[in-house]
Design an enzyme around this catalytic site. Structure first.
Site, PDB file in Angstrom:
ATOM      1  N   LYS A  53      -2.017 -10.390  -2.730  1.00  0.00           N
ATOM      2  CA  LYS A  53      -1.284  -9.216  -2.967  1.00  0.00           C
ATOM      3  C   LYS A  53       0.159  -9.808  -2.434  1.00  0.00           C
ATOM      4  O   LYS A  53       1.402  -9.305  -3.119  1.00  0.00           O
ATOM      5  CB  LYS A  53      -1.730  -8.002  -2.123  1.00  0.00           C
ATOM      6  CG  LYS A  53      -0.581  -6.969  -2.019  1.00  0.00           C
ATOM      7  CD  LYS A  53      -1.150  -5.807  -1.128  1.00  0.00           C
ATOM      8  CE  LYS A  53      -1.200  -5.859   0.448  1.00  0.00           C
ATOM      9  NZ  LYS A  53       0.119  -5.504   0.689  1.00  0.00           N
ATOM     10  N   ASN A  54       0.658  -9.868  -1.285  1.00  0.00           N
ATOM     11  CA  ASN A  54       1.696 -10.353  -0.858  1.00  0.00           C
ATOM     12  C   ASN A  54       2.737 -11.471  -1.268  1.00  0.00           C
ATOM     13  O   ASN A  54       3.541 -11.900  -0.996  1.00  0.00           O
ATOM     14  CB  ASN A  54       1.627 -10.393   0.943  1.00  0.00           C
ATOM     15  CG  ASN A  54       1.154  -9.321   1.404  1.00  0.00           C
ATOM     16  OD1 ASN A  54       0.909  -8.239   0.840  1.00  0.00           O
ATOM     17  ND2 ASN A  54       0.731  -9.303   2.618  1.00  0.00           N
ATOM     18  N   ARG A 124       6.590   0.008   0.461  1.00  0.00           N
ATOM     19  CA  ARG A 124       7.985  -0.721   0.766  1.00  0.00           C
ATOM     20  C   ARG A 124       8.233  -1.857   0.079  1.00  0.00           C
ATOM     21  O   ARG A 124       9.231  -2.269   0.126  1.00  0.00           O
ATOM     22  CB  ARG A 124       7.610  -0.847   2.600  1.00  0.00           C
ATOM     23  CG  ARG A 124       7.017   0.041   3.206  1.00  0.00           C
ATOM     24  CD  ARG A 124       6.984  -0.351   4.446  1.00  0.00           C
ATOM     25  NE  ARG A 124       8.267  -0.590   4.905  1.00  0.00           N
ATOM     26  CZ  ARG A 124       8.844  -1.899   4.828  1.00  0.00           C
ATOM     27  NH1 ARG A 124       7.899  -2.875   4.310  1.00  0.00           N
ATOM     28  NH2 ARG A 124      10.044  -2.149   5.183  1.00  0.00           N
ATOM     29  N   ARG A 153       9.595  -0.699  10.408  1.00  0.00           N
ATOM     30  CA  ARG A 153       9.707  -1.618   9.163  1.00  0.00           C
ATOM     31  C   ARG A 153      11.341  -1.585   8.716  1.00  0.00           C
ATOM     32  O   ARG A 153      11.384  -1.254   7.581  1.00  0.00           O
ATOM     33  CB  ARG A 153       8.691  -1.185   8.106  1.00  0.00           C
ATOM     34  CG  ARG A 153       7.395  -0.962   8.355  1.00  0.00           C
ATOM     35  CD  ARG A 153       6.575  -2.091   8.742  1.00  0.00           C
ATOM     36  NE  ARG A 153       6.603  -3.276   7.813  1.00  0.00           N
ATOM     37  CZ  ARG A 153       5.276  -3.279   6.864  1.00  0.00           C
ATOM     38  NH1 ARG A 153       4.843  -2.304   6.804  1.00  0.00           N
ATOM     39  NH2 ARG A 153       5.591  -4.115   6.030  1.00  0.00           N
ATOM     40  N   ASP A 156      17.251  -4.452   7.978  1.00  0.00           N
ATOM     41  CA  ASP A 156      18.612  -4.914   8.578  1.00  0.00           C
ATOM     42  C   ASP A 156      18.830  -6.209   8.227  1.00  0.00           C
ATOM     43  O   ASP A 156      19.876  -6.595   7.682  1.00  0.00           O
ATOM     44  CB  ASP A 156      18.816  -4.486   9.801  1.00  0.00           C
ATOM     45  CG  ASP A 156      17.749  -5.205  10.755  1.00  0.00           C
ATOM     46  OD1 ASP A 156      16.542  -4.955  10.497  1.00  0.00           O
ATOM     47  OD2 ASP A 156      17.869  -6.008  11.720  1.00  0.00           O
ATOM     48  N   ASP A 338      -1.908  -9.704   9.912  1.00  0.00           N
ATOM     49  CA  ASP A 338      -2.829  -9.165   8.702  1.00  0.00           C
ATOM     50  C   ASP A 338      -4.289  -8.893   9.032  1.00  0.00           C
ATOM     51  O   ASP A 338      -5.244  -8.676   8.408  1.00  0.00           O
ATOM     52  CB  ASP A 338      -2.408  -9.485   7.235  1.00  0.00           C
ATOM     53  CG  ASP A 338      -1.033  -8.899   7.332  1.00  0.00           C
ATOM     54  OD1 ASP A 338      -0.737  -9.229   6.316  1.00  0.00           O
ATOM     55  OD2 ASP A 338      -0.398  -7.861   7.910  1.00  0.00           O
ATOM     56  N   ILE A 360       3.623  -8.531  16.224  1.00  0.00           N
ATOM     57  CA  ILE A 360       4.764  -8.408  15.044  1.00  0.00           C
ATOM     58  C   ILE A 360       4.909  -6.860  14.977  1.00  0.00           C
ATOM     59  O   ILE A 360       6.192  -6.621  14.720  1.00  0.00           O
ATOM     60  CB  ILE A 360       4.014  -8.826  13.906  1.00  0.00           C
ATOM     61  CG1 ILE A 360       3.501 -10.246  14.267  1.00  0.00           C
ATOM     62  CG2 ILE A 360       4.913  -8.746  12.767  1.00  0.00           C
ATOM     63  CD1 ILE A 360       4.881 -11.445  14.395  1.00  0.00           C
ATOM     64  N   ARG A 430      -5.069  -0.579  -2.098  1.00  0.00           N
ATOM     65  CA  ARG A 430      -3.777  -1.137  -2.386  1.00  0.00           C
ATOM     66  C   ARG A 430      -3.923  -2.465  -1.963  1.00  0.00           C
ATOM     67  O   ARG A 430      -2.880  -3.389  -2.293  1.00  0.00           O
ATOM     68  CB  ARG A 430      -2.790  -0.688  -1.117  1.00  0.00           C
ATOM     69  CG  ARG A 430      -2.546   0.889  -1.183  1.00  0.00           C
ATOM     70  CD  ARG A 430      -1.239   1.310  -0.217  1.00  0.00           C
ATOM     71  NE  ARG A 430      -0.065   0.479  -0.407  1.00  0.00           N
ATOM     72  CZ  ARG A 430       0.912   0.795   0.211  1.00  0.00           C
ATOM     73  NH1 ARG A 430       1.000   1.725   1.176  1.00  0.00           N
ATOM     74  NH2 ARG A 430       2.042   0.233   0.096  1.00  0.00           N
TER      75      ARG A 430
HETATM   76  C1  EPZ Z   1       5.048  -8.627   4.921  1.00  0.00           C
HETATM   77  O1  EPZ Z   1       5.656  -7.414   5.328  1.00  0.00           O
HETATM   78  C2  EPZ Z   1       3.597  -8.304   4.526  1.00  0.00           C
HETATM   79  N1  EPZ Z   1       3.726  -7.614   3.213  1.00  0.00           N
HETATM   80  C3  EPZ Z   1       2.794  -7.478   5.560  1.00  0.00           C
HETATM   81  O2  EPZ Z   1       1.573  -7.161   4.949  1.00  0.00           O
HETATM   82  C4  EPZ Z   1       2.607  -8.646   6.869  1.00  0.00           C
HETATM   83  O3  EPZ Z   1       2.134  -7.676   7.897  1.00  0.00           O
HETATM   84  C5  EPZ Z   1       4.475  -9.018   7.031  1.00  0.00           C
HETATM   85  O4  EPZ Z   1       4.788  -9.294   6.145  1.00  0.00           O
HETATM   86  C6  EPZ Z   1       4.147  -9.923   8.337  1.00  0.00           C
HETATM   87  O5  EPZ Z   1       3.480 -10.974   8.064  1.00  0.00           O
HETATM   88  C7  EPZ Z   1       4.071  -8.021   2.052  1.00  0.00           C
HETATM   89  O6  EPZ Z   1       4.465  -8.938   2.044  1.00  0.00           O
HETATM   90  C8  EPZ Z   1       4.333  -7.137   0.976  1.00  0.00           C
HETATM   91  P1  EPZ Z   1       8.315  -8.494   7.907  1.00  0.00           P
HETATM   92  P2  EPZ Z   1       7.040  -7.416   5.727  1.00  0.00           P
HETATM   93  O7  EPZ Z   1       9.586  -8.535   7.528  1.00  0.00           O
HETATM   94  O8  EPZ Z   1       7.882  -8.398   4.866  1.00  0.00           O
HETATM   95  C9  EPZ Z   1      10.856  -7.007  11.810  1.00  0.00           C
HETATM   96  C10 EPZ Z   1      -0.401  -6.272   4.495  1.00  0.00           C
HETATM   97  O9  EPZ Z   1      -1.204  -5.606   5.347  1.00  0.00           O
HETATM   98  N2  EPZ Z   1      11.715  -6.847  10.697  1.00  0.00           N
HETATM   99  O10 EPZ Z   1       8.043 -10.187   8.145  1.00  0.00           O
HETATM  100  O11 EPZ Z   1       7.799  -6.073   5.679  1.00  0.00           O
HETATM  101  C11 EPZ Z   1       9.730  -5.927  11.158  1.00  0.00           C
HETATM  102  O12 EPZ Z   1       9.775  -4.869  11.937  1.00  0.00           O
HETATM  103  C12 EPZ Z   1       1.174  -5.967   4.802  1.00  0.00           C
HETATM  104  O13 EPZ Z   1      -0.613  -6.758   3.564  1.00  0.00           O
HETATM  105  C13 EPZ Z   1      13.396  -6.591  11.344  1.00  0.00           C
HETATM  106  O14 EPZ Z   1      13.277  -6.193  12.432  1.00  0.00           O
HETATM  107  O15 EPZ Z   1       7.072  -7.770   7.255  1.00  0.00           O
HETATM  108  C14 EPZ Z   1       8.594  -6.635  11.880  1.00  0.00           C
HETATM  109  O16 EPZ Z   1       8.358  -6.218  13.383  1.00  0.00           O
HETATM  110  C15 EPZ Z   1       1.349  -5.251   6.290  1.00  0.00           C
HETATM  111  N3  EPZ Z   1      14.066  -6.545  10.458  1.00  0.00           N
HETATM  112  C16 EPZ Z   1       8.766  -8.200  11.798  1.00  0.00           C
HETATM  113  O17 EPZ Z   1      10.294  -8.046  11.537  1.00  0.00           O
HETATM  114  C17 EPZ Z   1      14.081  -6.659   8.878  1.00  0.00           C
HETATM  115  O18 EPZ Z   1      15.101  -6.699   8.366  1.00  0.00           O
HETATM  116  C18 EPZ Z   1       8.067  -8.732  10.553  1.00  0.00           C
HETATM  117  O19 EPZ Z   1       8.219  -7.925   9.492  1.00  0.00           O
HETATM  118  C19 EPZ Z   1      12.856  -7.081   8.596  1.00  0.00           C
HETATM  119  C20 EPZ Z   1      11.600  -7.156   9.391  1.00  0.00           C
END
Ligand code: EPZ
Length: 451
Positions: A53-54, A124, A153, A156, A338, A360, A430
């Site tokens: 999916k991701n 998202r 989420r 920034d 995950d 995370i 999902r």
């Molecule tokens: C991806 O989400 C995945 N989703 C998530 O899978 C997964 O848990 C996550 O990566 C971490 O591996 C998809 O790929 C669609 P991040 P993403 O940006 O990209 C912080 C599932 O269950 N952050 O790597 O949204 C954020 O708050 C889902 O399949 C910022 O601070 O995750 C988090 O603490 C859930 N600023 C950390 O980074 C930003 O601009 C990781 O978030 C972006 C992120």
């Protein structure tokens, strides 16, 4: 399967049908269904793993980068994939699918750079249209994705990187409005403050069409990011450092279409492996990618499972109660967030005491109260949970709150005495394609109750 049909063009005129069809019939199903699970002993047999999916979601958004045709194979037919299809079609892209595992996306007809709140708020990952749309059309207007159950989420880092590439960005009425002066982004050096999968993917896609060279530092190296980068290279992008924390992208004038098969879903695979570790038995996963999930396989081995692998298969054998294992989530290649909820379900019935630390996301323990209602012994202190394994769980009606939490409740139901009803499984739909059929196929007693 819920999405029936054949490889038909779904031009805009059909969109209303699709939307009506999806929103009335399937949407009702997605909202009200439950899963009924009764423990049924060991799991034995074979399961075919779906595409990730991701990976599929950013790959579909990459179709916006070209007026050519992007052919994607091994795409999981999940709710989020259908939402992305609707999002791209709403922007004018031509999206065709066989509703089984293939998509053809043509961005040549895109006539709208607006991604609306009603779709972005349900998924998202819609923010991933921002980078490609801005890079190709010089402007984009994308609803800010809200937070979700597991955390705020923020995006920034996505915005910071695009601004470094010359974008002028304002936030108005809940929308990100971005414009590239003279219609083109400029290559830049971007150091992300946190390792972000989506941020890396958005900026990588944007950089492929920027003028000049972009250096992205502190990149995520998750397999889904690598899969996207490899597809972009097939489309004509010039990217070096794929799979490392620093990628260098030399912008090109345009990208062409290509054919790409989505990398297997390491989280779906890991979920099924946890199921066998809990029930015992022997199961082989086909179309898997063991090299993308070494941390998970190591932890299952530590729990006492016998794991054997080939290029595209994994066999797990478990003939005794699992041993509790300590888990600390972190960015790839460390243990994936995950998979945290699923391993907590295993630790709940394992022998011994374990500690699970989530580094995370700020709120990813919502499966804990539901597991405790089934007789688990878990206490939470901030980002760490302490578990003492129990011999048996008791079936109960439990509620899913997010995708992986709902998976952990299904796993618990496989070993609980009596009947377990998992409610609100639209979360599950999902991220898991026909989970009741796949687990049922190896002996689980699991039934979908139409809402
Ligand atoms: C991806 O989400 C995945 N989703 C998530 O899978 C997964 O848990 C996550 O990566 C971490 O591996 C998809 O790929 C669609 P991040 P993403 O940006 O990209 C912080 C599932 O269950 N952050 O790597 O949204 C954020 O708050 C889902 O399949 C910022 O601070 O995750 C988090 O603490 C859930 N600023 C950390 O980074 C930003 O601009 C990781 O978030 C972006 C992120």
């Amino acid at each position: 399967p819920p999405f029936s049909g054949c490889l038909l063009p779904t031009p805009l005129t059909a969109l209303s049908y699709n939307r009506a069809h999806f929103s009335s019939k399937n949407f009702r199903e997605l909202t009200m269904d439950k899963l009924k699970i009764i423990a049924n002993g060991k799991l034995n047999g074979e399961i075919t793993v779906s595409g990730a999916k991701n990976a599929a979601l950013p790959l579909m958004c990459a179709g916006l980068l070209t007026s050519g045709t992007l052919r994607l194979k091994n795409v999981p037919m999940l709710a989020d994939v259908k939402t992305t299809q609707k999002l791209l079609q709403g922007m004018g892209a031509r999206v065709m699918t066989d509703n089984i595992s293939e998509f053809e996306i043509n961005g040549g007809t895109v006539n709208n750079t607006h991604a609306p709140y009603d779709l972005v708020s349900t998924m998202r990952a819609s923010i991933l249209v921002l980078g490609p749309t801005l890079a190709r059309f010089g402007k984009a207007e994308v609803s800010l994705p809200g937070g979700c159950a597991i955390g705020s989420r923020p995006v920034d880092q996505h915005l910071k990187g695009l601004e470094a590439m010359g974008a002028q960005i304002t936030i108005e009425h809940g929308y990100v409005k971005a414009v590239a002066p003279q219609g083109k982004l400029q290559g830049a050096r971007v150091v992300m403050d946190v390792v972000t999968v989506g941020g890396t993917e958005n900026l990588l896609m944007a950089a492929t069409l920027a003028e000049g060279v972009t250096t992205l530092e502190n990149c995520a190296v998750e397999p889904e990011v690598v899969d996207l980068a490899e597809c972009l290279v097939k489309m004509g992008a010039k990217i070096s450092g794929i799979g490392t924390s620093t990628m260098i992208v030399e912008g090109v004038n345009e990208l062409h279409g290509c054919e790409h098969s989505v990398v297997p879903d390491r989280i779906e695979a890991g979920t099924f492996l946890c199921a066998v570790a809990m029930t015992g038995g022997k199961v082989t996963l086909r179309h898997a990618a063991p090299k993308t999930m070494e941390a998970v396989l190591d932890k299952l081995t530590e729990a006492g499972a016998i794991i054997t692998t080939g290029d595209d298969w994994i066999t797990i054998e478990m003939q005794q109660r699992p041993k509790a294992v300590n888990i600390r989530t972190a960015v790839h290649p460390a243990f994936p967030t995950d998979m945290q909820a699923q391993f907590m379900a295993m630790n709940v019935v394992a022998e011994g005491v374990s500690k699970v630390t989530e580094t995370i996301f700020e709120n990813r323990f919502m499966h804990v109260p539901e597991l405790n209602r089934m007789g688990a012994n878990i206490s939470v202190d901030g980002h760490t949970a302490l578990l003492t394994g129990v011999e048996t769980l008791s079936g109960a009606t439990v509620m899913a709150t997010d995708l992986r939490a709902s998976a952990s409740l299904v796993l618990a139901g496989l070993v609980a005495s009596g009947e377990t009803i998992v409610d609100r499984i639209y979360h599950l739909d999902r991220g898991y394609e026909y989970i009741e059929k796949k687990l049922g196929g190896v002996g689980a007693k699991i039934e979908r109750i139409r809402g």
